[in-house]
Structures are given as structure tokens and as C-alpha cells.
Scaffold this motif. Structure first.
Motif, PDB file in Angstrom:
ATOM      1  N   VAL A   1       0.832  -1.206   0.000  1.00 12.17           N
ATOM      2  CA  VAL A   1       0.000   0.000   0.000  1.00 12.17           C
ATOM      3  C   VAL A   1       0.862   1.248   0.000  1.00 12.17           C
ATOM      4  O   VAL A   1       0.620   2.204  -0.759  1.00 12.17           O
ATOM      5  N   ASP A   2       1.902   1.267   0.832  1.00 12.58           N
ATOM      6  CA  ASP A   2       2.778   2.438   0.896  1.00 12.58           C
ATOM      7  C   ASP A   2       3.464   2.685  -0.442  1.00 12.58           C
ATOM      8  O   ASP A   2       3.569   3.842  -0.884  1.00 12.58           O
ATOM      9  N   ALA A   3       3.914   1.636  -1.095  1.00 14.20           N
ATOM     10  CA  ALA A   3       4.570   1.801  -2.387  1.00 14.20           C
ATOM     11  C   ALA A   3       3.619   2.399  -3.412  1.00 14.20           C
ATOM     12  O   ALA A   3       3.991   3.293  -4.191  1.00 14.20           O
ATOM     13  N   VAL A   4       2.365   1.930  -3.424  1.00 10.75           N
ATOM     14  CA  VAL A   4       1.379   2.444  -4.382  1.00 10.75           C
ATOM     15  C   VAL A   4       1.057   3.903  -4.110  1.00 10.75           C
ATOM     16  O   VAL A   4       1.131   4.764  -5.000  1.00 10.75           O
ATOM     17  N   VAL A   5       0.695   4.217  -2.888  1.00 13.97           N
ATOM     18  CA  VAL A   5       0.237   5.571  -2.574  1.00 13.97           C
ATOM     19  C   VAL A   5       1.384   6.568  -2.654  1.00 13.97           C
ATOM     20  O   VAL A   5       1.222   7.688  -3.165  1.00 13.97           O
ATOM     21  N   ARG A   6       2.553   6.177  -2.166  1.00 21.23           N
ATOM     22  CA  ARG A   6       3.717   7.069  -2.256  1.00 21.23           C
ATOM     23  C   ARG A   6       4.038   7.406  -3.709  1.00 21.23           C
ATOM     24  O   ARG A   6       4.303   8.562  -4.055  1.00 21.23           O
ATOM     25  N   THR A   7       4.001   6.404  -4.572  1.00 16.16           N
ATOM     26  CA  THR A   7       4.362   6.611  -5.973  1.00 16.16           C
ATOM     27  C   THR A   7       3.316   7.417  -6.717  1.00 16.16           C
ATOM     28  O   THR A   7       3.635   8.395  -7.410  1.00 16.16           O
ATOM     29  N   TYR A   8       2.051   7.035  -6.588  1.00 19.44           N
ATOM     30  CA  TYR A   8       1.022   7.606  -7.468  1.00 19.44           C
ATOM     31  C   TYR A   8       0.340   8.841  -6.899  1.00 19.44           C
ATOM     32  O   TYR A   8      -0.412   9.507  -7.614  1.00 19.44           O
TER      33      TYR A   8
END
Length: 486
Positions: A158-165
Motif C-alpha cells: 500500500v505504501d509503495a502504491v500511494v507514495r508513488t502515485y
């Protein structure tokens, strides 16, 4: 993370649900498209917040992404302003995997970043759905629709998705947690399609109840993901409550306070989200959770599907949705939204048929084009009373300076009287009777208006061959539009 699978569901309530098929891999797929010879003209609507008043297009979204430029043109013509899709595949093979979040579609075989950039360039909003559990981390052996054993694996994804996008160049602000998580459904199933506990046996009808369904979802999925989303100043979209779940049950889930985390799930929801409900069913959720908070709005991230076999379903749904929203403080363009499942496919009830040889509109898609073209102005509530003669009914709203009524009627001459409406001082008003499915306006002699004191009476001729499904009896759906009187 998402795991490739079929999205199939079986309804135990007659007429409520249809079998769903696999979410098509749309993003990044280039398909040469042309509209059919009968396709209606394109209408592009601005998403700029400076536009005065709300727009019909702000209510309309779709599952999937527009691909080629001609896809985008068709989305604009239908008024589709939002897309919804998956993000992954995460770590499908084990904890040693690099976290991959650059793919979309049910099989994660399409590129996500170019799809999101294209959406932004074309004025289309993007909702990313977060899920599911990698099989190697599943609490039910090999089942991606069960809770994670190690919650930190879920949190890293989740952190990878939200941080990136949430960062440039994407700048997304809306993220959905899971999909249709529920326990025992009011429709009769012991476990939800996308949320399985230890007694799931692979058969929805014979599985035993998942007793910790609510607590496990809140503590191991929702609040951990919601905290991350809020950390990046983004908005939390609830995971789409299934229509079979029952609204009383949904309220129990929303208001559930975890004995471990000491928090309610409701306090970690920005947008209430349901699936396949009629507009009238949304009102209790609005009154309880949106009118005075804490939620910001109500979305339905899946509507349509088999319901679109009724050609009146979509135009009636979105017109009713607009009338409903205008009367419920529609003060933000993203406050209310419904997403069609699905805009593309081979079934005749989808919005478009993908070909070959070329993509064309189906009846449901043309009906959205007609709606978008007919009510394409700044919207407002219409408060004057409507009195239909027997055999006809309808509702109305204002679009720019036009009064737009959506009418369902039996064949033959019918009439509607609009009370409290004064005739325009400068010129005579014009009236049109427009087929809601193909956009054809009737002959001038088949519709007329007459002013009487402070009321308006409109007579219109409904064709003998109505455009409705084979109901008992079938009805004709049309728009009666009075131009330039508002």
C-alpha cells in the motif's frame, strides 16, 4: 496485491446480481476504433473547478481505462470522467520479490503509468483499487481473498502504491481499499466473494461463516491501509459494499470499533462506497454519514453489468442520480460518482462492442451519449411541480436555461402540466421530444406546448413502437426539453 482470477459471483436474490466476468485488460491496449455510422456527435465536458454549477459528467465513471485516442473520444461522448483499475502485481512469488506496482488489468499484463498519465492529460480521474493478499502470505492457504498472515507485507504494498502515485507526475488523490469485503451476507451467503476466512471451502454456498470477518478486515486491511493513505494527504474510498450485504449490515461494519486498535472504521473512510444499489437506497447513507459528516460523499464503484440488459437502466439511473444529488448539497464535483461495470466487451448490453472490425456503441452506450448531449449544461434542481396524466411519469432538472424532463410513458398522446412556470418574455419557448436511447427528435407535430396563466402544458405523442425492454407492458423512455425558459 491483485492476483489474476475470474471475477464471478452468483446472486441468491433473484434479479439483484448477474454473473460478472473478468475485468478486461484495457490500459495500454491500442485498438483501432471508429464509431458506427449511427454514432452521435461527440461532446467534451470541462472538469475545471471554475465551471459554474455541477455537470452530468461529474457523476459518470467506468471500470477500466480508455486506451486509444478514439476510446477517449467515446468516453467523452458518453460523459465518462473517471476510470477504476487495479495496481500490482506486488510480490506474487515471495517476500524476496521487488514490489511491482507498474501493471494493471486482471492479469497484470498492461502498463499502468502511461494509462494514468493519459487519463490526466484527457481530463479523466483515476481511482486505484488496492488488493489483494499474495498466496504465500494468505491466512487461508493459497487464497488471495483472505487476510494476510504478515500485515507488514500488505502495508509495504500500500505504501509503495500511494507514495508513488500520489506524487508527480500522477498526483492521484483517491485510493480504494480492497473490494466487497463482508462477512455473512443478507442475501444468504455465509462468506463474501472477496473476503474469505478459515472455513472457506471454495464453494460460496457451502462455506461456513467467517466469524472474525469484520474484525480481521478492520484490523488487518482497512485501518492499516487507511493510515498510509491519509499520511500522503489522499482520500480513502471504502472497498465497495456488495448489494447482497444489506445496508444494516454495512452500518455495523462502518461503525465497528476495533477492540485492538480502539478506533472505528468509519473514522477512516472519506467516501462511502456501495455496488449495484438503486439511487433511492443511497439516501439513508447520505442522511447518516454524509449530510453532517464524517464522510465526504457517496460513490458506487460498480453499477450496471447485467442490469444493462434493460436499455432504460443506465439513462434512468444517472438522471435519477443527478436529480438526487442536486437536492443533497452537491457542493463538490467529486462528492457523488457511479462507475459502470463495464464500458467494453462483447455482450450486447455493454457500453461498447470492441469489434472487430471496429468499436461501436451498444444501446446502453448510445443512451449515455444522448443523456450527455441533452443535459450538457450547468445543472440545478427544478422545483416546479409536474403533473402527468395517467400512463406517464417523470422527473426534471435544469440544464443551463433548459428544463429537461425524463419521461417514461405508454404509447399514444400524453401530457404533463408544469405549475408555477411563467412564459418567457422575449420569445416563444421551444419544446422537443427526444428518444432517450437513440437521440432522435420527434416530428414537430408530435409535441406542442401551451401556456395557461402561470402553468405550462405539454402534449407529446409516444410512438407505438416503444424503446423499452419486454416488460409488462414495455414503456418508452424519452426527454421532454423546453428550451430557454429557465
Amino acid at each position: 496485491m491483485f492476483v489474476a482470477r475470474r471475477i464471478d459471483r452468483v446472486s441468491s436474490v433473484a434479479g439483484r446480481r448477474r454473473a460478472l466476468r473478468t475485468l478486461a485488460a484495457l490500459a495500454g491496449v491500442v485498438i483501432p476504433l471508429t464509431t458506427s455510422k449511427t454514432a452521435l456527435s461527440l461532446t467534451s465536458e470541462s472538469r475545471s473547478p471554475s465551471v459554474r454549477g455541477r455537470r452530468m459528467t461529474e457523476l459518470i465513471g467506468s471500470n477500466g481505462w480508455a486506451g486509444a485516442a478514439s476510446d477517449v473520444q467515446m468516453w467523452r461522448a458518453m460523459g465518462i470522467s473517471w476510470g477504476r483499475g487495479s495496481v500490482g502485481p506486488g510480490q506474487p512469488d515471495g517476500p524476496q520479490d521487488v514490489i511491482r506496482i507498474d501493471k494493471t488489468s486482471s492479469a497484470f499484463d498492461s502498463e499502468l503509468p502511461p494509462a494514468l498519465i493519459a487519463n490526466d492529460r484527457n481530463g479523466i480521474g483515476s481511482l486505484l483499487q488496492l488488493g489483494y493478499t499474495p498466496a504465500w502470505n494468505a491466512s487461508v492457504s493459497g487464497d488471495p481473498n483472505s487476510a494476510p498472515v504478515d500485515v507488514e507485507v500488505w502495508e509495504r504494498y500500500v505504501d509503495a502504491v500511494v507514495r508513488t502515485y500520489s506524487a508527480p507526475p500522477y498526483n492521484l488523490r483517491y485510493f480504494q481499499i480492497w473490494n466487497e469485503a463482508a462477512g455473512r451476507l443478507s442475501g444468504g451467503l455465509a462468506q463474501a466473494t472477496f473476503w474469505h476466512g478459515p472455513d472457506a471451502d471454495g464453494n460460496e454456498k457451502s462455506s461456513k461463516p467467517y466469524e472474525r470477518a469484520m474484525q480481521d478486515y478492520v484490523e488487518r486491511i482497512h485501518i492499516p491501509a487507511a493510515r498510509i493513505i491519509r499520511r500522503y494527504h489522499a482520500y480513502i474510498v471504502y472497498g465497495g459494499w456488495p448489494d447482497q450485504g444489506g445496508l444494516d449490515n454495512f452500518r455495523r461494519w462502518l461503525e465497528y470499533r476495533s477492540p485492538v486498535l480502539k478506533e472505528r472504521m468509519l473514522d477512516w473512510v472519506d467516501y462511502i462506497d456501495t455496488h449495484y444499489l438503486p439511487v433511492a437506497d443511497l439516501d439513508s447513507l447520505y442522511q447518516q454519514y454524509v449530510r453532517n459528516g464524517p464522510a465526504r460523499g457517496i460513490w458506487q464503484t460498480e453499477i450496471g453489468d447485467g442490469y444493462m440488459k434493460d436499455p432504460h437502466y443506465l439513462p434512468r439511473y444517472f438522471f435519477d442520480f443527478a436529480v438526487w444529488a442536486l437536492e443533497r448539497n452537491w457542493d463538490d464535483p467529486n462528492k457523488y460518482l457511479s462507475m459502470v461495470y463495464h464500458w467494453d466487451g462483447y455482450e450486447p448490453f455493454r457500453l461498447t462492442h470492441r469489434g472487430p472490425p471496429t468499436r461501436t456503441y451498444n444501446v446502453s452506450g448510445r443512451s449515455l451519449v444522448v443523456l450527455n448531449r441533452t443535459a450538457n449544461g450547468s445543472l440545478a434542481s427544478f422545483s416546479k411541480p409536474l403533473q402527468f396524466e395517467p400512463g406517464a411519469s417523470g422527473t426534471a432538472l435544469l440544464s443551463g436555461r433548459d428544463v429537461v424532463m425524463q419521461v417514461s410513458a405508454d404509447p399514444g398522446w400524453k401530457s404533463v402540466t408544469v405549475g408555477g412556470l411563467k412564459p418567457p418574455s422575449s420569445s416563444n419557448a421551444l419544446v422537443e421530444f427526444i428518444d432517450a436511447l437513440n437521440g432522435t427528435a420527434s416530428a414537430r407535430d408530435d409535441v406542442a406546448l401551451a401556456w395557461n396563466d402561470q402553468s405550462l402544458k405539454i402534449r407529446f405523442k409516444v410512438p407505438d413502437r416503444v424503446n423499452g425492454a419486454d416488460n409488462k407492458p414495455p414503456k418508452h423512455l424519452a426527454y421532454v426539453v423546453v428550451r430557454g425558459v429557465a
